[in-house]
Each structure stands twice: as structure tokens, then as C-alpha cells.
Design an enzyme around this catalytic site. Structure first.
Site, PDB file in Angstrom:
ATOM      1  CD1 TRP A  49     -20.440  10.533  -2.257  1.00 22.80           C
ATOM      2  CD2 TRP A  49     -20.719   9.371  -4.128  1.00 22.80           C
ATOM      3  NE1 TRP A  49     -20.706  11.427  -3.255  1.00 22.80           N
ATOM      4  CE2 TRP A  49     -20.883  10.742  -4.423  1.00 22.80           C
ATOM      5  CE3 TRP A  49     -20.844   8.448  -5.162  1.00 22.80           C
ATOM      6  CZ2 TRP A  49     -21.164  11.204  -5.715  1.00 22.80           C
ATOM      7  CZ3 TRP A  49     -21.122   8.928  -6.440  1.00 22.80           C
ATOM      8  CH2 TRP A  49     -21.284  10.277  -6.711  1.00 22.80           C
ATOM      9  CG  HIS A  71      -3.834  -9.287  -1.116  1.00 24.44           C
ATOM     10  ND1 HIS A  71      -3.164  -9.077   0.060  1.00 24.44           N
ATOM     11  CD2 HIS A  71      -2.891  -9.712  -2.012  1.00 24.44           C
ATOM     12  CE1 HIS A  71      -1.886  -9.358  -0.115  1.00 24.44           C
ATOM     13  NE2 HIS A  71      -1.685  -9.765  -1.363  1.00 24.44           N
ATOM     14  CG  HIS A  90       1.924 -10.665  -7.396  1.00 23.73           C
ATOM     15  ND1 HIS A  90       2.327  -9.349  -7.318  1.00 23.73           N
ATOM     16  CD2 HIS A  90       2.240 -11.225  -6.185  1.00 23.73           C
ATOM     17  CE1 HIS A  90       2.856  -9.128  -6.120  1.00 23.73           C
ATOM     18  NE2 HIS A  90       2.827 -10.250  -5.427  1.00 23.73           N
TER      19      HIS A  90
HETATM   20  C1  23J Z   1       5.831  -8.197  -3.766  1.00 29.63           C
HETATM   21  C2  23J Z   1       7.068  -8.683  -3.459  1.00 29.63           C
HETATM   22  C3  23J Z   1       7.229  -9.628  -2.480  1.00 29.63           C
HETATM   23  C4  23J Z   1       6.108 -10.099  -1.810  1.00 29.63           C
HETATM   24  C5  23J Z   1       4.805  -9.626  -2.125  1.00 29.63           C
HETATM   25  C6  23J Z   1       4.707  -8.675  -3.083  1.00 29.63           C
HETATM   26  C7  23J Z   1       3.598 -10.134  -1.408  1.00 29.63           C
HETATM   27  O1  23J Z   1       3.665 -10.773  -0.406  1.00 29.63           O
HETATM   28  C8  23J Z   1       2.239  -9.925  -1.981  1.00 29.63           C
HETATM   29  O2  23J Z   1       1.411  -9.187  -1.441  1.00 29.63           O
HETATM   30  O3  23J Z   1       1.946 -10.556  -2.993  1.00 29.63           O
HETATM   31  S1  23J Z   1       6.306 -11.298  -0.568  1.00 29.63           S
HETATM   32 MN    MN Z   2      -0.126 -10.197  -2.795  1.00 27.15          MN
END
Ligand code: 23J
Ligand code: MN
Length: 263
Positions: free
Chosen positions: A65, A77, A83
Site C-alpha cells: 500500500w 479532475h 472552487h
Molecule cells: C486556480 C486558479 C486558476 C485556475 C485553476 C485553479 C484551474 O484551472 C483549476 O484546476 O481549477 S485556471
Molecule cells: Mn480545477
């Protein structure tokens, strides 16, 4: 046909291979390309690490593991609404609070591979999506829309995949009007084969990062670093992509799968 007989037929079709399960994820490991933000942002997602705990040895005689160093936004992802700041107030916008009914839906695949072969900065517009609909049929409420570019063929090489020069990253994606249009059709989300859901130049758009800004502001989802969209029909496949149930997570690596009819 009743739901139960449809599901029984689906089971038989899966077992016979008449419905194929296509892997839309890339490999997740130390060589997986990871987004590097511009220098004004000091912190970044680290490269993936896979550390062995044991492999039938003194540390574990009967078992193998590993433990991982793994950012939420690594490899193929899922982007959850929380986010982005525009999606911050959706209580059902986290990886552990999204209704699982949203993790399986029909997918529309817009083939931009020939345009992207000519121009890595290619942007998909609302007019181009409308033209695609006139040829393949309308995007319906609750469906995924994904942009096929064949960019995944670069993902074995981080420099080729990120494609950054002095002017910044060069990779394809949607413009703001494209995402506005897809949302107006009621799509559940938008997917791209590149490092993020947005194009490389999206930081300079209005609003900046329109896929992130508009999708998550509408409590919708993103999929990044998708692979093998060239194995899907324009319409008719079912996309299954479920993030790990990370507590108040903003995204998660996924094993994205498509169910595709063969023959
Ligand atoms: C954080 C800031 C800008 C971007 C991103 C993340 C991603 O593309 C993401 O993986 O969500 S553009
Ligand atoms: Mn992302």
C-alpha cells in the site's frame, strides 16, 4: 420501456461489450502535469507523490500500500462550485455535498481538433456551438458539454501540455459567450482536455477565467484534463464522473468514464 427493464438491458449490454466503458482519465502520478500559476501567486499545487508504505516486506509482509501527496486539482479532475469565488455561497457546491444524481449524465462532444491543430489558442464561441447543434442536435438540460481538442495527446510531456512561452500559456478553451450559451441551455457542466476548464489565455478575458467564473457562479461543474474524447460520438454517450467525497472539498481527481454504444 420501464426503468427496471432498461437497467437490466444495460447490465446485459455492459457484460456483452455492446456498451463499452471508455476511460476518459489520464494517468495520475509524479509525471502528471500540474497547473503553475503566474509568479504573483506564491502557492501552487505540488507535484503528485506516491510513497510506499510496504510491499510484502519488513514493513508489511502480506500487503502492499501507498500514501499520496495529491492536490484536489490534479490530473483529470472535477471542479466543484466552491472552487471559485462566484460559487462560494452554494451549500451544495462542495465535493461532499453535491447531489450524486449529477455524477452521471449524457454528454455532447464538440470536436475542435482540426481547429486546435492549426491554432493552440483556439477559442470555441457560442456561434460555433449553435452551428454544432444545427448538425448534431440541441444540447439539452442536465447534459455535459465537452470540448474535444486531442490536447490530451500532449499530456505525457508537461511542457508540451502547458505550452507556456513569454506571453503565457497557449491552450484551447471556451470564450465567455460560449459558456454563457451552454449555461443558457441548462448544461450541468463543461469539460476540456487542457490543464483547466479555461483556455490558456483566459486570465485576460472578461470576466477572467470565464469557464470557472460563470460555471461555478451558476452552481455548475467543470472537468479538466479529460482524455480520449476522440473515442466518443458527438451525442449518445453517458459520462460518469464522481469526485472523491472530500469534506468541503473544492474539487477532486476523478476516474471519468463514458458509456458508449458499439455496433
Ligand atoms: C486556480 C486558479 C486558476 C485556475 C485553476 C485553479 C484551474 O484551472 C483549476 O484546476 O481549477 S485556471
Ligand atoms: Mn480545477
Amino acid at each position: 420501456m420501464s426503468a427496471s427493464s432498461t437497467l437490466q438491458n444495460l447490465g446485459e449490454m455492459l457484460l456483452s461489450g455492446k456498451i463499452e466503458v471508455v476511460d476518459l482519465s489520464g494517468p495520475l502520478g509524479p509525471s502528471t502535469p500540474i497547473l503553475q500559476l503566474p509568479p504573483e501567486f506564491a502557492k501552487n499545487t505540488p507535484k503528485i507523490e506516491i510513497h510506499k508504505i510496504s510491499e510484502y516486506d519488513d514493513d508489511g509482509p502480506f500487503f502492499a500500500w501507498n500514501w499520496l501527496v495529491l492536490g484536489e486539482h490534479s490530473g483529470t479532475h472535477f471542479d466543484a462550485p466552491h472552487h471559485w469565488i462566484t460559487g462560494k455561497d452554494f451549500e451544495d457546491g462542495f465535493t461532499d455535498s453535491i447531489c450524486p444524481q449529477n455524477f452521471a449524465a449524457p454528454v455532447n462532444v464538440i470536436d475542435c481538433s482540426s481547429q486546435v491543430a492549426e491554432c493552440p489558442d483556439f477559442l470555441l464561441t457560442a456561434d460555433a456551438v449553435r452551428d454544432w447543434e444545427s448538425r448534431h442536435g440541441e444540447i439539452a438540460e442536465g447534459e455535459w458539454v465537452v470540448m474535444r481538442s486531442d490536447w490530451y495527446k500532449r499530456s505525457h510531456d508537461e511542457a508540451l501540455f502547458l505550452n507556456t512561452d513569454a506571453d503565457g500559456p497557449h491552450s484551447p478553451g471556451p470564450d465567455a459567450g460560449c459558456i454563457e450559451y451552454v449555461l443558457s441551455k441548462g448544461a450541468i457542466g463543461w469539460g476540456n482536455e487542457c490543464i483547466g476548464t479555461d483556455a490558456g489565455c483566459a486570465g485576460g478575458m472578461t470576466p477572467p477565467f470565464p469557464a470557472h467564473n460563470l460555471l461555478h457562479g451558476a452552481n455548475r461543474y467543470g472537468l479538466a484534463s479529460l482524455a480520449h474524447l476522440d473515442r466518443l460520438p458527438a451525442k449518445g454517450a453517458i459520462l460518469v464522473a464522481a469526485p472523491l467525497k472530500i469534506v468541503r472539498g473544492t474539487g477532486s481527481p476523478v476516474r471519468a468514464l463514458a458509456l458508449v454504444a458499439r455496433g
